[in-house]
Design a protein around this motif. Sequence first.
Motif, PDB file in Angstrom:
ATOM      1  N   ALA B 135       4.137   0.783 -48.026  1.00 43.92           N
ATOM      2  CA  ALA B 135       2.959   1.326 -47.530  1.00 43.92           C
ATOM      3  C   ALA B 135       1.682   1.103 -48.355  1.00 43.92           C
ATOM      4  CB  ALA B 135       2.812   2.597 -46.836  1.00 43.92           C
ATOM      5  N   THR B 136       0.603   0.730 -47.713  1.00 48.81           N
ATOM      6  CA  THR B 136      -0.611   0.425 -48.686  1.00 48.81           C
ATOM      7  C   THR B 136      -1.394   1.878 -48.811  1.00 48.81           C
ATOM      8  OG1 THR B 136      -1.037  -1.404 -47.677  1.00 48.81           O
ATOM      9  CG2 THR B 136      -2.585  -0.909 -48.619  1.00 48.81           C
ATOM     10  N   LEU B 137      -1.884   2.085 -49.933  1.00 49.50           N
ATOM     11  CA  LEU B 137      -2.670   3.121 -50.341  1.00 49.50           C
ATOM     12  C   LEU B 137      -4.160   2.892 -50.472  1.00 49.50           C
ATOM     13  CD1 LEU B 137      -0.217   4.678 -52.872  1.00 49.50           C
ATOM     14  CD2 LEU B 137      -0.265   5.361 -50.616  1.00 49.50           C
ATOM     15  N   PRO B 138      -4.884   4.026 -50.188  1.00 46.68           N
ATOM     16  CA  PRO B 138      -6.320   3.829 -50.407  1.00 46.68           C
ATOM     17  C   PRO B 138      -6.572   3.635 -52.187  1.00 46.68           C
ATOM     18  CG  PRO B 138      -5.921   5.614 -48.949  1.00 46.68           C
ATOM     19  CD  PRO B 138      -4.692   5.182 -49.500  1.00 46.68           C
ATOM     20  N   ALA B 168       3.865  11.718 -49.240  1.00 39.07           N
ATOM     21  CA  ALA B 168       2.472  11.902 -48.553  1.00 39.07           C
ATOM     22  C   ALA B 168       1.616  10.621 -48.915  1.00 39.07           C
ATOM     23  CB  ALA B 168       1.864  13.063 -49.036  1.00 39.07           C
ATOM     24  N   VAL B 169       1.415   9.831 -47.717  1.00 38.86           N
ATOM     25  CA  VAL B 169       0.622   8.497 -47.797  1.00 38.86           C
ATOM     26  C   VAL B 169      -0.640   8.627 -46.991  1.00 38.86           C
ATOM     27  CG1 VAL B 169       0.874   6.255 -47.309  1.00 38.86           C
ATOM     28  CG2 VAL B 169       2.925   7.390 -47.779  1.00 38.86           C
ATOM     29  N   PRO B 170      -1.755   9.117 -48.233  1.00 32.50           N
ATOM     30  CA  PRO B 170      -3.022   8.940 -47.211  1.00 32.50           C
ATOM     31  C   PRO B 170      -3.498   7.855 -46.785  1.00 32.50           C
ATOM     32  CG  PRO B 170      -3.129   9.489 -49.923  1.00 32.50           C
ATOM     33  CD  PRO B 170      -1.932   8.974 -49.668  1.00 32.50           C
ATOM     34  N   GLN B 171      -4.136   7.822 -45.665  1.00 29.27           N
ATOM     35  CA  GLN B 171      -4.350   6.773 -44.936  1.00 29.27           C
ATOM     36  C   GLN B 171      -5.745   6.057 -45.406  1.00 29.27           C
ATOM     37  OE1 GLN B 171      -2.455   5.716 -41.925  1.00 29.27           O
ATOM     38  NE2 GLN B 171      -1.156   6.462 -43.283  1.00 29.27           N
ATOM     39  N   LEU B 172      -5.933   4.666 -45.126  1.00 26.43           N
ATOM     40  CA  LEU B 172      -7.310   4.087 -45.429  1.00 26.43           C
ATOM     41  C   LEU B 172      -8.112   4.619 -44.571  1.00 26.43           C
ATOM     42  CD1 LEU B 172      -5.755   0.296 -45.216  1.00 26.43           C
ATOM     43  CD2 LEU B 172      -6.711   1.711 -47.473  1.00 26.43           C
ATOM     44  N   PRO B 173      -9.333   5.172 -45.147  1.00 24.09           N
ATOM     45  CA  PRO B 173     -10.136   5.808 -44.321  1.00 24.09           C
ATOM     46  C   PRO B 173     -10.609   5.135 -42.860  1.00 24.09           C
ATOM     47  CG  PRO B 173     -10.859   5.952 -46.328  1.00 24.09           C
ATOM     48  CD  PRO B 173      -9.911   4.938 -46.472  1.00 24.09           C
ATOM     49  N   CYS B 174     -10.786   3.553 -42.814  1.00 20.15           N
ATOM     50  CA  CYS B 174     -11.193   3.035 -41.532  1.00 20.15           C
ATOM     51  C   CYS B 174      -9.998   3.041 -40.637  1.00 20.15           C
ATOM     52  CB  CYS B 174     -11.520   1.545 -42.075  1.00 20.15           C
ATOM     53  SG  CYS B 174     -10.144   0.695 -42.867  1.00 20.15           S
ATOM     54  N   GLY B 181      -7.287  11.256 -42.996  1.00 20.46           N
ATOM     55  CA  GLY B 181      -6.029  11.220 -42.285  1.00 20.46           C
ATOM     56  C   GLY B 181      -4.902  10.862 -43.363  1.00 20.46           C
ATOM     57  N   ALA B 182      -3.621  11.260 -43.095  1.00 20.38           N
ATOM     58  CA  ALA B 182      -2.495  10.990 -43.909  1.00 20.38           C
ATOM     59  C   ALA B 182      -1.236  10.707 -43.055  1.00 20.38           C
ATOM     60  CB  ALA B 182      -2.484  12.226 -44.989  1.00 20.38           C
ATOM     61  N   ALA B 183      -0.068  10.099 -43.614  1.00 18.33           N
ATOM     62  CA  ALA B 183       0.821  10.048 -42.984  1.00 18.33           C
ATOM     63  C   ALA B 183       2.077  10.466 -44.051  1.00 18.33           C
ATOM     64  CB  ALA B 183       1.440   8.600 -42.679  1.00 18.33           C
ATOM     65  N   PHE B 184       2.943  11.249 -43.307  1.00 20.83           N
ATOM     66  CA  PHE B 184       3.880  11.954 -44.135  1.00 20.83           C
ATOM     67  C   PHE B 184       5.321  11.255 -43.555  1.00 20.83           C
ATOM     68  CE2 PHE B 184       0.798  14.818 -44.494  1.00 20.83           C
ATOM     69  CZ  PHE B 184       0.828  15.584 -45.933  1.00 20.83           C
ATOM     70  N   HIS B 185       5.862  10.577 -44.494  1.00 28.63           N
ATOM     71  CA  HIS B 185       7.159   9.930 -44.268  1.00 28.63           C
ATOM     72  C   HIS B 185       8.399  10.666 -44.651  1.00 28.63           C
ATOM     73  CE1 HIS B 185       5.097   6.007 -42.869  1.00 28.63           C
ATOM     74  NE2 HIS B 185       4.278   6.474 -43.568  1.00 28.63           N
ATOM     75  N   VAL B 195      -1.286  12.986 -39.910  1.00 23.38           N
ATOM     76  CA  VAL B 195      -2.212  14.123 -39.753  1.00 23.38           C
ATOM     77  C   VAL B 195      -3.489  13.458 -39.864  1.00 23.38           C
ATOM     78  CG1 VAL B 195      -2.061  14.606 -42.020  1.00 23.38           C
ATOM     79  CG2 VAL B 195      -2.996  16.489 -40.547  1.00 23.38           C
ATOM     80  N   GLY B 196      -4.459  13.916 -38.947  1.00 25.52           N
ATOM     81  CA  GLY B 196      -5.872  13.542 -38.925  1.00 25.52           C
ATOM     82  C   GLY B 196      -6.474  14.678 -38.708  1.00 25.52           C
ATOM     83  N   VAL B 197      -7.935  14.775 -39.246  1.00 29.21           N
ATOM     84  CA  VAL B 197      -8.843  15.798 -39.331  1.00 29.21           C
ATOM     85  C   VAL B 197      -9.992  15.431 -38.382  1.00 29.21           C
ATOM     86  CG1 VAL B 197     -10.243  17.323 -40.501  1.00 29.21           C
ATOM     87  CG2 VAL B 197      -8.237  16.708 -41.419  1.00 29.21           C
TER      88      VAL B 197
END
Lengths: 212, 472
Positions: B135-138, B168-174, B181-185, B195-197
């Motif tokens: 998975a790509t990380l910011p 815990a994989v933080p999502q690219l902001p865009c 946002g972050a994705a937990f795998h 999870v998104g705020v």
Amino acid sequence: MTGDHQTSHQPAAPLPSEADWLHSAAELPADALPAPEFASRVLAALADERRQAPCTRAQLDAFAPPPPAPDFVAQATAKVLADRRERWREALLRHDTPEPSPEFVARTLRALAADRELPPAAQLRRLPAPPHRATHWLVLAAAAAAIALVWTRLDSIEDTARPPLQARSAAFAHAHAGSALPELLVRLEADFDGSALPAVAADGRWLAEARR
Amino acid sequence: MSRRRGMRAALAGLLVAASAVAQANPAVERAIADRLQALAAQLRAGDVDGVLAAFRPDCPTTHAAFADDLRRSAAQRDGKQLERATLRTLAGPAPVGDRWAVVVGNDADGGSLRAVLCFAVTNPATPRAEPTFAATLPPRTDAGAVLAGRFRCPPCNYELDGAKGWLAVPQLPCRAQAIEGAAFHFAGTELVCDVGVRVADPGHDALATARSLGRSLAATATAVGIAVAWLPPALAERPPEGLRGARIDVGLPGDRRARLFVVDYGGLQQVFCAMAATDTLAKHGEALDRLLASYRPLSTDCNEADAAARSLEHHTGGVLVGSRYRNERFDVAFAAPEGWQALQRCSTMAIRVVWTSPNGARLWLGIYPTPDGLDRWCPQTADRWLAELQKAAGLDEVEFPPTEWRDDDARGGKVRDLTCRMRRPNDPLAPQLRPMRVWLRDGVLTVLDGVPKEPGETATLRAAFDRLSRTK
């Protein structure tokens, strides 16, 4: 003008007489004439068409509708109820009941245990619910079904305007995320502020490709 | 209290590091390093399909997104960047669940592009590492936190403190479409919990949001559960005052299931979405419970308005004071007419503020930073993007010939005015024309969009557009 028109043409040749026509028809080859049964077939077809044509308004007005069968109302009501029952069943099938809470399970088990501890005669007395309690349960069940039906209808009305979850423009950055949550958040925002432009970020690669 | 939490987080980090050291296995590390070198060599050769074919994906959806990323990256840069690809290890390999995980950075991209990879290691005698997840990380992601499954955001006032077996994989902001946002795998499985705020809707509590989420999925769902009150496990006994939560379960086609949880606290909502096959969710339900049990707010002493504003200022750079909005980061300011009510509604890469006039007319300010993958906004890309937004919103541009971009002498950059019409208006009696102004400057695209409520307000909205300015 008329005179000009008349003077611009040669005088018309007279039509051949009936005898001349008959004479020229006799000289025609046999296959150029209509078959002998041609006229009879055309007449038969016209007669058929007349027979199959719908009755005229006057003919229809001459008849009175038959009286309804004695069980017509009962049959129609039964069909409507069956149809409604089926639709409710379909609507309710779309919903899962929430998981029972630990308290609910414990309370139910306690109640069952208490039942088992009662003497057989007492259990028998408790089995048939008093009529008024049965009525309450029926009312509650009907209310639950009605709520579920209204809920489902609300969903279907609102969702007709929405694309399915996967239908997202590739121009939107979140279309390339491996998750459904960003699209859900976009829809929440659209629920809150439906007139606004979509609250989405652009996909830079898509824009760069579109520019080429 | 926060110091104690900080110490606890540091201790947890040390424990994870110690655990990794304790379980370090030189043969496994060598096998993973060899595999990374082989993948980098394939990338340098432009063999993207070969790289993807080497994977035995744990999570098909995440793998599809990674494959899309890799293919588009290779196509856009004509493979030139990939010719110099190196996958330098930034953290790990560390055991996570029954996988070994590693965070790598691609030096060919100036070290900014990062990714997390998982490997299934077979044959302990002579280990063989098979990639199963990527998975790509910011940029600037804390590589250690990814492997420890830890995610913490003080401005958004929450953390998930690293549940065992989770990445815990933080999502690219865009892509997150959220303030953050972050994705937990759950390593080795297809179970993902995103999870998104977001900013809480005024008057909508967690239960209302959960119902809305259920309705959003209803069109594609096979079954929609009933939204019920719920609290994060760690807070269930003594929830902080004002914290509310709700959950809803949704059945999806293909025997899949989504479990959605909403926590509403301090003007912000954290939305969790766990999605997987029904069997997977049933099998790993306890792991999901452990993840949710690691959630907690960082501070329980927060004023609702301040907490949301603090988060928005940190992530977007914008501050709203009365009806005046000011964003120092993107050098954009807007002072609405007196008496207009303002509200911030935004994600990090699509900042939005909405004003409502006393008559009910609305005006939106949208700020779009240059998106990843684009060098900078230009009139051509801005027009293309605007056309996509209009299409999605059911708007048609009505002025013909279209107004041209012109130099904005007062504010710098370029500006364009346009008018749109709703294809299917909500209120046929309301004015149908909708004025817009687009301002392009220093790689930031700003869109002003107004909806008049009464005839004659179109001119008022156009006049209000002139209140857009720079902060400096």
